[in-house]
Scaffold this motif. Structure first.
Motif, short mmCIF file in Angstrom:
data_model
loop_
_atom_site.label_atom_id
_atom_site.label_comp_id
_atom_site.label_asym_id
_atom_site.label_seq_id
_atom_site.Cartn_x
_atom_site.Cartn_y
_atom_site.Cartn_z
N GLU A 154 0.92 -1.07 0.49
CA GLU A 154 0.11 0.22 0.34
C GLU A 154 0.82 1.24 -0.12
N GLU A 155 0.83 2.15 -1.17
CA GLU A 155 1.77 3.32 -0.82
C GLU A 155 1.19 4.47 -0.51
N LYS A 156 2.00 5.22 0.11
CA LYS A 156 1.22 6.45 1.27
C LYS A 156 1.66 7.65 0.95
N GLU A 157 1.04 8.33 1.05
CA GLU A 157 1.51 10.07 0.36
C GLU A 157 2.55 10.19 1.22
N GLU A 158 2.79 9.95 2.48
CA GLU A 158 4.31 9.65 3.08
C GLU A 158 5.38 9.16 2.07
N GLU A 159 6.11 8.58 1.29
CA GLU A 159 6.53 7.36 1.22
C GLU A 159 7.39 6.14 2.39
N LEU A 160 8.18 6.70 3.58
CA LEU A 160 8.28 6.28 4.34
C LEU A 160 7.02 5.29 5.14
N ASP A 161 5.76 5.79 5.27
CA ASP A 161 5.11 4.89 6.14
C ASP A 161 4.13 4.80 4.46
N THR A 162 4.87 3.81 3.40
CA THR A 162 4.54 2.93 2.17
C THR A 162 4.71 1.44 3.52
N VAL A 163 3.53 0.56 2.81
CA VAL A 163 3.66 -0.72 3.59
C VAL A 163 3.95 -1.67 2.64
N ILE A 164 4.89 -2.16 3.31
CA ILE A 164 5.36 -3.49 2.11
C ILE A 164 5.72 -4.93 3.48
N LYS A 165 5.74 -5.95 2.44
CA LYS A 165 5.79 -7.44 2.95
C LYS A 165 6.95 -7.61 2.70
N ILE A 166 8.04 -8.20 3.65
CA ILE A 166 9.26 -8.51 3.47
C ILE A 166 8.99 -10.03 3.21
N ASN A 167 9.98 -10.41 1.59
CA ASN A 167 9.67 -11.83 1.14
C ASN A 167 10.86 -12.48 1.09
N LYS A 168 12.27 -11.69 0.98
CA LYS A 168 13.28 -12.06 1.47
C LYS A 168 14.27 -11.04 1.99
N ILE A 169 15.06 -11.74 2.99
CA ILE A 169 16.23 -11.54 3.91
C ILE A 169 17.73 -13.32 3.47
N GLU A 170 18.36 -12.11 2.72
CA GLU A 170 19.74 -12.67 2.47
C GLU A 170 20.65 -12.15 2.34
N LEU A 171 21.79 -12.91 2.39
CA LEU A 171 23.26 -12.68 2.79
C LEU A 171 23.70 -12.83 1.16
N LEU A 172 24.86 -11.44 0.96
CA LEU A 172 25.19 -11.75 -0.10
C LEU A 172 27.15 -11.69 -0.15
#
Length: 84
Positions: free
Chosen positions: A66-84
C-alpha cells in the motif's frame, strides 16, 4: 530473531557496526522499518542492503502492499532476507 539477521550481526566488522533491521520474511511493515535513510528513497526500489564486511552484505527484498502519501509510511511485505 531471524537466523540470517542473527548471522549478519555476528559477521559485522567494527567499521560497519550499526543498525540492522530485525525483520522476518513474510513480515508486514513500513519502508522506514527497513531503510536507514542513506541515499534517495525514490531510487531504492524493492530492496535495500546493509554492508557487514568489505565483501558481505545483508539484503532485504519486499513488495509494496500500500503506497502512502508519505513515502516512508508505505506498507511493504518482506519477501526475502539474504546474505550477499
Amino acid at each position: 530473531m531471524n537466523n540470517i539477521v542473527k548471522k549478519a550481526y555476528e559477521m559485522q566488522e567494527e567499521e560497519y557496526k550499526g543498525y540492522i533491521p530485525e525483520l522476518e520474511e513474510g513480515e508486514i511493515c513500513e519502508i522506514n522499518d527497513v531503510w536507514d535513510g542513506n541515499g534517495d528513497i525514490k531510487e531504492i526500489g524493492t530492496s535495500y542492503s546493509y554492508q557487514l564486511t568489505d565483501t558481505d552484505w545483508i539484503n532485504y527484498e519486499w513488495e509494496v502492499l500500500e503506497e502512502k502519501e508519505e513515502e516512508l509510511d508505505t506498507v511493504i511485505k518482506i519477501n526475502k532476507i539474504e546474505l550477499l
